[in-house]
Design a protein around this motif. Structure first.
Motif, PDB file in Angstrom:
ATOM      1  N   LYS A 614       1.055  -1.203   0.051  1.00  0.00           N
ATOM      2  CA  LYS A 614      -0.054   0.095   0.064  1.00  0.00           C
ATOM      3  C   LYS A 614       0.864   1.162   0.065  1.00  0.00           C
ATOM      4  O   LYS A 614       1.673   1.258   0.783  1.00  0.00           O
ATOM      5  CB  LYS A 614      -0.974   0.130   1.088  1.00  0.00           C
ATOM      6  N   PRO A 615       0.990   2.097  -0.939  1.00  0.00           N
ATOM      7  CA  PRO A 615       1.618   3.343  -1.071  1.00  0.00           C
ATOM      8  C   PRO A 615       1.100   4.320  -0.250  1.00  0.00           C
ATOM      9  O   PRO A 615      -0.086   4.645   0.085  1.00  0.00           O
ATOM     10  CB  PRO A 615       1.524   3.597  -2.530  1.00  0.00           C
ATOM     11  N   LEU A 616       2.109   5.082   0.619  1.00  0.00           N
ATOM     12  CA  LEU A 616       1.646   6.094   1.348  1.00  0.00           C
ATOM     13  C   LEU A 616       2.139   7.464   0.898  1.00  0.00           C
ATOM     14  O   LEU A 616       1.254   8.420   1.146  1.00  0.00           O
ATOM     15  CB  LEU A 616       2.663   5.923   2.823  1.00  0.00           C
ATOM     16  N   ARG A 617       2.962   7.403   0.059  1.00  0.00           N
ATOM     17  CA  ARG A 617       3.375   8.563  -0.629  1.00  0.00           C
ATOM     18  C   ARG A 617       3.867   8.545  -1.928  1.00  0.00           C
ATOM     19  O   ARG A 617       4.195   7.431  -2.381  1.00  0.00           O
ATOM     20  CB  ARG A 617       4.467   9.505   0.169  1.00  0.00           C
ATOM     21  N   ILE A 618       3.782   9.652  -2.768  1.00  0.00           N
ATOM     22  CA  ILE A 618       4.017   9.478  -4.318  1.00  0.00           C
ATOM     23  C   ILE A 618       5.169  10.731  -4.416  1.00  0.00           C
ATOM     24  O   ILE A 618       4.723  11.768  -4.125  1.00  0.00           O
ATOM     25  CB  ILE A 618       3.017   9.506  -5.273  1.00  0.00           C
ATOM     26  N   LYS A 619       6.155  10.575  -5.226  1.00  0.00           N
ATOM     27  CA  LYS A 619       7.008  11.633  -5.785  1.00  0.00           C
ATOM     28  C   LYS A 619       6.901  11.610  -7.220  1.00  0.00           C
ATOM     29  O   LYS A 619       6.900  10.427  -7.772  1.00  0.00           O
ATOM     30  CB  LYS A 619       8.466  11.278  -5.191  1.00  0.00           C
ATOM     31  N   VAL A 620       6.709  12.566  -7.929  1.00  0.00           N
ATOM     32  CA  VAL A 620       6.769  12.936  -9.143  1.00  0.00           C
ATOM     33  C   VAL A 620       7.927  13.847  -9.540  1.00  0.00           C
ATOM     34  O   VAL A 620       7.976  14.900  -8.872  1.00  0.00           O
ATOM     35  CB  VAL A 620       5.556  13.401  -9.715  1.00  0.00           C
ATOM     36  N   ARG A 621       8.793  13.650 -10.565  1.00  0.00           N
ATOM     37  CA  ARG A 621      10.034  14.408 -10.923  1.00  0.00           C
ATOM     38  C   ARG A 621       9.583  14.903 -12.299  1.00  0.00           C
ATOM     39  O   ARG A 621       9.530  13.836 -13.176  1.00  0.00           O
ATOM     40  CB  ARG A 621      11.300  13.589 -10.914  1.00  0.00           C
ATOM     41  N   ASN A 622       9.738  16.177 -12.481  1.00  0.00           N
ATOM     42  CA  ASN A 622       9.620  16.697 -13.910  1.00  0.00           C
ATOM     43  C   ASN A 622      10.652  16.321 -14.816  1.00  0.00           C
ATOM     44  O   ASN A 622      11.686  16.164 -14.069  1.00  0.00           O
ATOM     45  CB  ASN A 622       8.716  17.805 -13.953  1.00  0.00           C
ATOM     46  N   ILE A 623      10.736  16.760 -15.971  1.00  0.00           N
ATOM     47  CA  ILE A 623      11.673  16.447 -17.054  1.00  0.00           C
ATOM     48  C   ILE A 623      12.910  17.477 -16.761  1.00  0.00           C
ATOM     49  O   ILE A 623      14.025  17.233 -17.305  1.00  0.00           O
ATOM     50  CB  ILE A 623      11.400  16.640 -18.334  1.00  0.00           C
ATOM     51  N   SER A 624      12.755  18.519 -15.996  1.00  0.00           N
ATOM     52  CA  SER A 624      13.745  19.534 -15.508  1.00  0.00           C
ATOM     53  C   SER A 624      14.397  19.211 -14.076  1.00  0.00           C
ATOM     54  O   SER A 624      15.316  19.750 -13.831  1.00  0.00           O
ATOM     55  CB  SER A 624      13.341  20.920 -15.613  1.00  0.00           C
ATOM     56  N   GLY A 625      13.915  18.011 -13.405  1.00  0.00           N
ATOM     57  CA  GLY A 625      14.406  17.876 -12.145  1.00  0.00           C
ATOM     58  C   GLY A 625      13.631  18.221 -11.122  1.00  0.00           C
ATOM     59  O   GLY A 625      13.965  17.781  -9.772  1.00  0.00           O
ATOM     60  N   ASP A 626      12.359  19.188 -11.038  1.00  0.00           N
ATOM     61  CA  ASP A 626      11.645  19.549  -9.979  1.00  0.00           C
ATOM     62  C   ASP A 626      10.793  18.310  -9.442  1.00  0.00           C
ATOM     63  O   ASP A 626      10.307  17.570 -10.314  1.00  0.00           O
ATOM     64  CB  ASP A 626      10.928  20.582 -10.216  1.00  0.00           C
ATOM     65  N   GLU A 627      10.912  18.130  -7.825  1.00  0.00           N
ATOM     66  CA  GLU A 627      10.189  17.038  -7.322  1.00  0.00           C
ATOM     67  C   GLU A 627       8.996  17.316  -6.598  1.00  0.00           C
ATOM     68  O   GLU A 627       8.951  18.402  -5.912  1.00  0.00           O
ATOM     69  CB  GLU A 627      11.059  16.322  -6.508  1.00  0.00           C
ATOM     70  N   LEU A 628       7.800  16.527  -6.762  1.00  0.00           N
ATOM     71  CA  LEU A 628       6.652  16.994  -5.817  1.00  0.00           C
ATOM     72  C   LEU A 628       6.388  15.822  -5.046  1.00  0.00           C
ATOM     73  O   LEU A 628       6.389  14.810  -5.599  1.00  0.00           O
ATOM     74  CB  LEU A 628       5.742  17.261  -7.049  1.00  0.00           C
ATOM     75  N   ILE A 629       6.101  15.851  -3.726  1.00  0.00           N
ATOM     76  CA  ILE A 629       5.735  14.898  -3.083  1.00  0.00           C
ATOM     77  C   ILE A 629       4.493  15.018  -2.433  1.00  0.00           C
ATOM     78  O   ILE A 629       4.081  16.155  -1.905  1.00  0.00           O
ATOM     79  CB  ILE A 629       6.730  14.758  -1.673  1.00  0.00           C
ATOM     80  N   LYS A 630       3.606  14.015  -2.498  1.00  0.00           N
ATOM     81  CA  LYS A 630       2.398  14.187  -2.043  1.00  0.00           C
ATOM     82  C   LYS A 630       1.503  12.974  -1.351  1.00  0.00           C
ATOM     83  O   LYS A 630       2.168  11.833  -1.719  1.00  0.00           O
ATOM     84  CB  LYS A 630       1.286  14.355  -3.466  1.00  0.00           C
ATOM     85  N   ASP A 631       0.919  13.220  -0.341  1.00  0.00           N
ATOM     86  CA  ASP A 631       0.234  11.811   0.194  1.00  0.00           C
ATOM     87  C   ASP A 631      -0.692  11.246  -0.755  1.00  0.00           C
ATOM     88  O   ASP A 631      -1.485  11.860  -1.389  1.00  0.00           O
ATOM     89  CB  ASP A 631      -0.346  12.523   1.233  1.00  0.00           C
ATOM     90  N   VAL A 632      -0.637   9.808  -0.780  1.00  0.00           N
ATOM     91  CA  VAL A 632      -1.619   9.079  -1.621  1.00  0.00           C
ATOM     92  C   VAL A 632      -2.945   9.176  -0.912  1.00  0.00           C
ATOM     93  O   VAL A 632      -3.930   9.024  -1.798  1.00  0.00           O
ATOM     94  CB  VAL A 632      -1.122   7.605  -1.636  1.00  0.00           C
ATOM     95  N   GLU A 633      -3.213   9.007   0.273  1.00  0.00           N
ATOM     96  CA  GLU A 633      -4.558   9.389   0.894  1.00  0.00           C
ATOM     97  C   GLU A 633      -4.722  10.522   1.940  1.00  0.00           C
ATOM     98  O   GLU A 633      -3.657  10.736   2.560  1.00  0.00           O
ATOM     99  CB  GLU A 633      -4.813   7.901   1.550  1.00  0.00           C
TER     100      GLU A 633
END
Length: 633
Positions: A614-633
């Motif tokens: 079960k995922p608790l957090r998700i990290k998304v990195r864009n093509i320039s390297g900026d990262e976003l972390i967000k709770d899954v629930e």
């Protein structure tokens, strides 16, 4: 503010030749107050809080650290971590800007259609725009000041028998050599190694080819002997051909034969003194191709690190000056060649760089190598866009009304603002590329009050001084009050507030489905304000050029979902907060193919990521390297 300052120790070596046009770290800073000259010593290396961002694999002593060289060394010294071998490939003061290509990915919503046209896709021109990685634009004195501080910091964390290799080019190397004599001692200079490229990179028929770099090798002790791999230093083909008929099965030539002249007889009574035709002695010039042919990751091939050095060069250095389990450090780590090779050779590694793209590139590279390491970040209070150069480029647009090159305002000032009531307001901002300017102290304010305001060729009523850190704010304000003999108002502003207010974070929308204990996250929409601005500027420039030259311009178009702007997705199934642990992740290369655990595939990304936990957090990195972390629930 730094938690504290850590002294640069041990001191430089006395009695060395010095460059008189630079200011040493521990020299006295002088300023005048009430007609008396006061001296102040810089406190040392600024030590900031360091946060553990991510743990990759098992706990280990391997470190990937985002921060400047000096702050990194302060952390290592505070933690009592010693380094056995240092290799650095710092900027060369070449006057060049280094950029990377940022590639737009394929729209995963069209994955099925794309898969049917796979052959055509690879032939298609990839849409991309460029971003500045770092600016290698320095005045010579500023560069040498900066290098001196870095060398002092590095020396303070080197072990008793440690060695250092500093990689430069002929245009600046001889100046840095003098600094290294001063810092490490002339007696500790071992070699100047010439790295010859096998093919000319910058030659002209009107001049000699510029086909080599200089690597200066120093060590703290005469016991820091090199241990070259014999295969790296073979005898020449002519020597082997000449003596092979007289050699035994081990390659040694009998003492009955001559070594080049009738007056010199080879003594092989003691085999260790014999002449082995199959193993030469180490030479101080190395002919190694400059092409990156080994370990050529997607990031490097995409042009992110045009200055990357070949792995064979680092392999030779690391084998020669370290043993297994020793600590190898690179404080201008770039794409992570040093860390990768050190890990392959069984050494511990420390990779340091101020750019977030460097940290991400080496992270992905080391994951592919199945390395164990932790990622740390120096919390110096500056929310950099991706690196200091990009932040400085952006500052000009963040300060409302700022104009550059205003008549009567010297280059000392970042620019000026035209105010309807106050007239021209000069603006000072620290250069984030130069670590010395981050702390606003009395000597800097003294220079502004008693020199730079006086040198203005226009009348001003007010100036604005931006800062990152203040040495002692109360003392500084008192100094201004007591020493500002002009009628000019001095306003201090925190640059961190300006940077934080203007950062617009990326946004992601996703859904989570759980079927048969398998969790699937589908990315439905991704928005990056920074990237859309970049792409808009790229398209605008392309359209203008098209109007001038009459050539057709194909603008970059992003779908409504915006998934083409995603490079990496990671899920943390262990921690709800704190340091990141990547339970599973996928990376999308520039062609749109999926990379899992460092292994490339021929599968196009379909906009989803799956995990059995079960995922608790998700990290998304864009093509320039900026990262976003967000709770899954």
């Amino acid at each position: 503010m730094p938690v504290k300052y850590i002294p640069y120790t041990p001191n430089t070596v006395e009695g060395q030749a010095v460059l008189d046009n630079i200011t040493r770290t521990q020299r006295l800073l002088r300023y005048r107050e009430n007609n008396e000259v006061y001296n102040r010593i810089k406190r040392g290396m600024p030590y900031y809080e360091v946060e553990t961002v991510e743990q990759v694999g098992k706990e280990s002593e391997n470190i990937v650290l985002r921060g400047e060289c000096i702050s990194a060394c302060a952390y290592l010294k505070e933690q009592n971590i010693k380094v056995d071998l240092v290799y650095i490939d710092p900027p060369f003061a070449s006057g060049a800007d280094y950029a990377k290509k940022v590639h737009i990915r394929k729209n995963p919503k069209l994955a099925e259609k794309v898969a049917k046209a796979e052959a055509e896709l690879e032939m298609e021109e990839l849409k991309a725009f460029e971003e500045t990685m770092y600016g290698d634009i320095w005045k010579k004195e500023d560069y040498l000041n900066w290098m001196y501080e870095n060398l002092q910091a590095i020396k303070s964390i080197m072990s008793e028998n440690a060695s250092i290799y500093v990689h430069l080019d002929p245009s600046i190397g001889h100046y840095v050599k003098i600094l290294m004599d001063e810092v490490f001692g002339e007696d500790n200079f071992r070699n100047e190694i010439i790295w010859c490229y096998k093919t000319s990179l910058r030659s002209s028929p009107k001049s000699y080819g510029k086909d080599h770099d200089n690597i200066f090798f120093y060590s703290n002790s005469e016991f820091s002997e090199i241990h070259p791999d014999k295969k790296d230093f073979p005898s020449s083909e002519s020597t082997i051909k000449r003596w092979k008929p007289y050699a035994d099965e081990n390659g040694f030539v009998s003492n009955k034969h001559f070594a080049g002249s009738k007056s010199t007889i080879i003594d092989t009574t003691d085999e260790s003194k014999g002449f082995n035709i199959f193993n030469g002695i180490p030479r101080d010039w190395w002919e190694i191709s400059a092409n990156v042919s080994k370990g050529n990751t997607d990031e490097v091939s995409a042009g992110k690190y045009a200055t990357q050095k070949p792995e064979s060069l680092l392999e030779r250095i690391i084998k020669a000056s370290s043993n297994k389990e020793m600590v190898v450090a690179d404080f201008f780590g770039g794409s992570g060649v040093t860390a990768k090779v050190a890990n392959e050779l069984g050494r511990k590694f420390i990779h340091c760089d101020v750019g977030i793209n460097s940290i991400q590139t080496v992270r992905d590279r080391l994951i592919a190598e199945k390395a164990d390491f932790k990622i740390l970040e120096v919390k110096d209070g500056v929310s950099l866009f991706r690196n200091p150069q990009q932040t400085m480029d952006k500052l000009g647009t963040l300060i409302t009304g700022l104009q550059k090159k205003v008549e009567g305002v010297s280059k000392f000032w970042f620019g000026a603002i035209n105010d309807s009531k106050l007239g021209v307001i000069p603006v000072y901002a620290p250069d984030l590329i130069d670590s010395k300017q981050k702390v606003l102290d009395i000597p800097t304010i003294n220079r502004i009050i008693n020199q730079e305001i006086q040198n203005l060729n226009i009348t001003v009523k007010k100036i604005i001084v931006y800062y990152i850190d203040i040495d002692d704010e109360k003392e500084l304000l008192k100094f201004i009050k007591d020493n500002n003999a002009t009628t000019v108002e001095i306003e201090l502003k925190d640059l961190k507030n300006l940077l934080h207010e203007t950062v617009v974070n990326d946004e992601v929308e996703f859904s989570l489905n759980n079927v048969d204990s398998e969790y699937t996250i589908e990315i439905e929409k991704f928005v990056s304000d920074r990237l859309l601005q970049k792409i808009g500027a790229f398209n605008e420039k392309g359209n203008l050029q098209s109007l001038k030259n009459g050539k057709k311009f194909n603008p970059i178009e992003i779908s409504e979902e915006g998934l083409e702007l995603i490079e990496l997705i990671s899920l943390d199934c262990n921690n709800k907060e704190g340091k990141w642990f990547s339970s599973t992740e996928i990376k999308i290369d520039k062609l749109g193919y999926v990379i899992t655990k460092g292994e490339k595939s021929k599968d196009f990304w379909n906009g989803k990521i799956t995990t059995t936990e079960k995922p608790l957090r998700i990290k998304v990195r864009n093509i320039s390297g900026d990262e976003l972390i967000k709770d899954v629930e």
